[in-house]
Design an enzyme around this catalytic site. Sequence first.
Site: not given
Ligand code: PEP
Length: 265
Positions: A13-15, A99, A101, A171, A177, A217, A238-239
């Site tokens: 997920n590149w957000k 999600h 967010e 999640e 994040g 994470s 994500g990251g």
């Molecule tokens: C996400 O936003 O769905 C996510 C899992 O982010 P991260 O891996 O950065 O925690």
Amino acid sequence: MIQVKRQKFVIGNWKMHTNAAEARKLAKAIAVGVGREDRVCVAVCPPFPYLALVTENLKGSKVSLGAQNLYPEEEGAFTGEVSPTMLLDLGCRFVILGHSERRHILGESDAFINRKVHVALAAGLDVILCVGETLEQREANQTSAVLESQIILGLAALSASLLPRLSIAYEPVWAIGNSGHQATPQQAEEEHIVIRESLARMFGKEAQSVVIQYGGSVKPENASALLSQPNVDGALIGGASLHADQFLAIIQVAIEQTQREEKST
Ligand code: PEP
């Protein structure tokens, strides 16, 4: 109970990250790195403006395209929104819905997410439904109740025949994040069981086939411990998905775990 085989699913997920040049470079590197590998299902979800460009760069590869959201209408006066048909037009196979967010920053309700789930599946997109508790809810011992309610409301009135086109991403909001927190593999497994039991109460034995990914994470360093849990069927990243080397390293962990499971059956 008979062990059901579920293909591991790793999705990035590149957000709201990357520019055009970075998106192109990242897509190319992931496509090349994955090569002809198809034991694990891999997808990336770039921001809307780069979907077309990423499609181009994934052409002929084993990496699928996903979107981070949609609006649950076919067309009309919905300024700024994107329809499921538009996403399909751009080559998307998947869409992430619910999600945290979008739930917490943009105020999306379970009822609205449920509408999106139905419209996406009817249009032909496969859905990744995200669920997860906040830190406050975890500390108040509400995690199971929150997850069950997000599953019941998010999947309300869904036919079990559509389950093969659905996956769930657990999640925990407190682990996403740069929170500095991570769920332990045991915590992830416990909540994946809660989710699978909720699915089983709604859909019966078909629930055994639903892929449940963990997100929060996930990094190359912790991927193996997480993915070796029996009910952790993949990762939503994500990251680390913004760095081709890290994303590919996590895919490699999923391949190795798949090989181990194949050997042990
Ligand atoms: C996400 O936003 O769905 C996510 C899992 O982010 P991260 O891996 O950065 O925690």
